[in-house]
Design a protein around this motif. Structure first.
Motif, short mmCIF file in Angstrom:
data_model
loop_
_atom_site.label_atom_id
_atom_site.label_comp_id
_atom_site.label_asym_id
_atom_site.label_seq_id
_atom_site.Cartn_x
_atom_site.Cartn_y
_atom_site.Cartn_z
N GLY A 184 -22.00 7.34 -7.79
CA GLY A 184 -23.06 7.40 -6.79
C GLY A 184 -22.62 6.67 -5.54
N ASP A 185 -23.41 5.65 -5.13
CA ASP A 185 -23.07 4.86 -3.94
C ASP A 185 -22.21 3.65 -4.27
OD1 ASP A 185 -24.50 6.56 -2.30
OD2 ASP A 185 -26.35 5.38 -2.43
N ASN A 186 -21.98 3.39 -5.55
CA ASN A 186 -21.20 2.23 -5.98
C ASN A 186 -19.96 2.68 -6.74
OD1 ASN A 186 -22.66 -0.17 -5.07
ND2 ASN A 186 -24.31 0.63 -6.33
N TYR A 187 -19.31 1.73 -7.39
CA TYR A 187 -18.10 2.01 -8.16
C TYR A 187 -18.19 1.37 -9.53
CZ TYR A 187 -15.51 3.99 -4.25
OH TYR A 187 -15.08 4.81 -3.24
N GLN A 188 -17.47 1.96 -10.46
CA GLN A 188 -17.22 1.36 -11.76
C GLN A 188 -15.77 0.90 -11.75
OE1 GLN A 188 -17.97 3.95 -15.06
NE2 GLN A 188 -20.00 4.53 -14.33
N LEU A 189 -15.49 -0.21 -12.41
CA LEU A 189 -14.14 -0.75 -12.51
C LEU A 189 -13.69 -0.63 -13.96
CD1 LEU A 189 -11.70 -2.33 -11.42
CD2 LEU A 189 -13.01 -4.43 -11.79
N HIS A 190 -12.51 -0.04 -14.16
CA HIS A 190 -11.96 0.13 -15.50
C HIS A 190 -10.59 -0.54 -15.56
CE1 HIS A 190 -14.92 3.25 -16.71
NE2 HIS A 190 -14.95 3.46 -15.40
N ASP A 191 -10.34 -1.29 -16.62
CA ASP A 191 -9.07 -1.95 -16.83
C ASP A 191 -8.16 -1.01 -17.61
OD1 ASP A 191 -7.61 -4.74 -16.89
OD2 ASP A 191 -7.41 -3.90 -18.90
N VAL A 219 -0.33 -9.31 -11.81
CA VAL A 219 -1.02 -8.02 -11.76
C VAL A 219 -0.10 -6.99 -12.41
CG1 VAL A 219 -1.94 -6.22 -10.23
CG2 VAL A 219 -2.32 -8.62 -9.68
N SER A 220 -0.64 -6.18 -13.31
CA SER A 220 0.16 -5.16 -13.99
C SER A 220 0.54 -4.04 -13.03
CB SER A 220 -0.63 -4.57 -15.17
OG SER A 220 -0.88 -5.55 -16.14
N ARG A 221 1.58 -3.29 -13.41
CA ARG A 221 2.03 -2.18 -12.56
C ARG A 221 0.88 -1.21 -12.33
NH1 ARG A 221 6.80 -2.29 -16.14
NH2 ARG A 221 5.57 -0.83 -17.33
N ARG A 222 0.14 -0.87 -13.37
CA ARG A 222 -1.06 -0.03 -13.28
C ARG A 222 -2.16 -0.83 -13.94
NH1 ARG A 222 -1.42 5.01 -12.06
NH2 ARG A 222 -2.62 5.64 -13.87
N HIS A 223 -2.84 -1.66 -13.15
CA HIS A 223 -3.80 -2.64 -13.66
C HIS A 223 -5.16 -2.02 -13.99
CE1 HIS A 223 -4.36 -7.07 -14.06
NE2 HIS A 223 -5.62 -6.69 -14.07
N GLY A 224 -5.70 -1.23 -13.06
CA GLY A 224 -7.02 -0.66 -13.28
C GLY A 224 -7.35 0.43 -12.28
N PHE A 283 -2.65 -0.78 1.10
CA PHE A 283 -3.64 0.23 0.77
C PHE A 283 -3.16 1.55 1.33
CE2 PHE A 283 -7.60 2.54 1.90
CZ PHE A 283 -8.02 2.79 0.60
N HIS A 284 -3.14 2.56 0.51
CA HIS A 284 -2.66 3.86 0.91
C HIS A 284 -3.85 4.78 1.13
CE1 HIS A 284 1.35 2.56 -0.16
NE2 HIS A 284 0.86 2.12 -1.30
N PRO A 285 -4.40 4.87 2.37
CA PRO A 285 -5.55 5.72 2.61
C PRO A 285 -5.22 7.19 2.37
CG PRO A 285 -4.72 4.85 4.68
CD PRO A 285 -3.91 4.23 3.58
N GLY A 286 -6.17 7.90 1.83
CA GLY A 286 -6.00 9.32 1.60
C GLY A 286 -5.22 9.65 0.34
N SER A 287 -4.74 8.62 -0.37
CA SER A 287 -4.01 8.91 -1.59
C SER A 287 -4.99 9.13 -2.72
CB SER A 287 -3.06 7.76 -1.93
OG SER A 287 -3.80 6.60 -2.17
N SER A 288 -4.61 9.89 -3.68
CA SER A 288 -5.49 10.11 -4.82
C SER A 288 -4.83 9.55 -6.07
CB SER A 288 -5.79 11.59 -4.98
OG SER A 288 -4.59 12.29 -5.21
N ALA A 289 -5.63 9.10 -7.00
CA ALA A 289 -5.11 8.52 -8.22
C ALA A 289 -4.86 9.63 -9.23
CB ALA A 289 -6.11 7.53 -8.78
N ILE A 340 -9.66 5.22 -7.19
CA ILE A 340 -8.78 4.31 -6.47
C ILE A 340 -8.04 3.47 -7.51
CG2 ILE A 340 -8.66 2.39 -4.83
CD1 ILE A 340 -11.39 3.45 -3.72
N THR A 341 -6.73 3.70 -7.64
CA THR A 341 -5.95 2.93 -8.59
C THR A 341 -5.55 1.59 -7.98
OG1 THR A 341 -3.91 4.01 -7.90
CG2 THR A 341 -5.05 4.94 -9.82
N ILE A 342 -5.44 0.58 -8.85
CA ILE A 342 -5.08 -0.77 -8.41
C ILE A 342 -3.95 -1.26 -9.30
CG2 ILE A 342 -5.91 -3.14 -8.15
CD1 ILE A 342 -8.77 -1.87 -7.93
N GLY A 343 -2.91 -1.81 -8.69
CA GLY A 343 -1.79 -2.33 -9.46
C GLY A 343 -0.72 -2.90 -8.56
N ARG A 344 0.40 -3.27 -9.18
CA ARG A 344 1.48 -3.95 -8.47
C ARG A 344 2.45 -2.99 -7.79
NH1 ARG A 344 3.65 -6.73 -12.68
NH2 ARG A 344 5.40 -5.31 -12.85
N THR A 345 2.54 -1.74 -8.24
CA THR A 345 3.54 -0.82 -7.69
C THR A 345 2.96 0.03 -6.56
OG1 THR A 345 2.99 0.82 -9.38
CG2 THR A 345 4.80 -0.70 -9.87
#
Length: 165
Positions: A51-58, A40-45, A147-153, A23-28
């Motif tokens: 597993g059942d959780n997530y890792q967050l990468h900047d 917030v950067s255009r492509r922030h993180g 939020f764009h459901p079903g989109s892939s990063a 799941i990409t996070i950013g301004r665009t």
């Protein structure tokens, strides 16, 4: 199901269920989660399922990504942690809420886990109130979150160099 709760600014308050592996996070708008905030950067993180959780990468964002008030490049998220992208505060929730059922007695409530009293927000896993983003100068300049459901990063490839013939 893991969720992100957008807490501030209040005009953006919403809950986003996390279901994708990436799941990409950013301004665009190309991002899975679009936060229209000038800090917030255009492509922030990116959130990566672990597993059942997530890792967050900047993505080496201009204003950084913070988890429980500490700047990170990558972090495994735990239930209740505070996340900040630019001047937007979020809370990560990884499981069902731990609340006492209606009609529960005091004896029943003693069995529910309670957060420790005192200490910093980091120890409690809650929001840090002492942090004020220097780069925002106390002014929140935010727009809507989409939020764009079903989109892939997918990584955006750099433009191919033009050759002159």
């Amino acid at each position: 199901m893991p969720k992100l709760h957008i807490l501030s600014p209040s005009s953006l308050a919403t809950t986003i269920e996390l279901a994708e592996n990436l799941i990409t996070i950013g301004r665009t708008p190309e991002n899975s989660i679009c936060i229209q905030d000038t800090n917030v950067s255009r492509r922030h993180g990116i959130l990566v399922r672990d597993g059942d959780n997530y890792q967050l990468h900047d993505f080496k964002s201009a204003n950084g990504t913070f988890v429980n008030g500490e700047q990170i490049m990558a972090a495994k998220l735990k239930d209740g942690v505070s996340i900040r992208f630019g001047s937007v505060e979020l809370r990560y929730e990884s499981g069902p809420a731990k609340v006492a059922p209606l009609g529960a007695t005091q004896a029943d409530q003693k069995m529910l886990p309670t957060p420790p009293k005192g200490g910093s927000g980091k120890e409690r896993g809650g929001m840090s109130k002492r942090m004020k983003p220097e780069y925002a100068a106390g002014v929140l300049q935010s727009g809507p979150v989409t939020f764009h459901p079903g989109s892939s990063a997918k990584p955006i490839s750099p433009p191919s160099p033009k050759t002159s013939e």
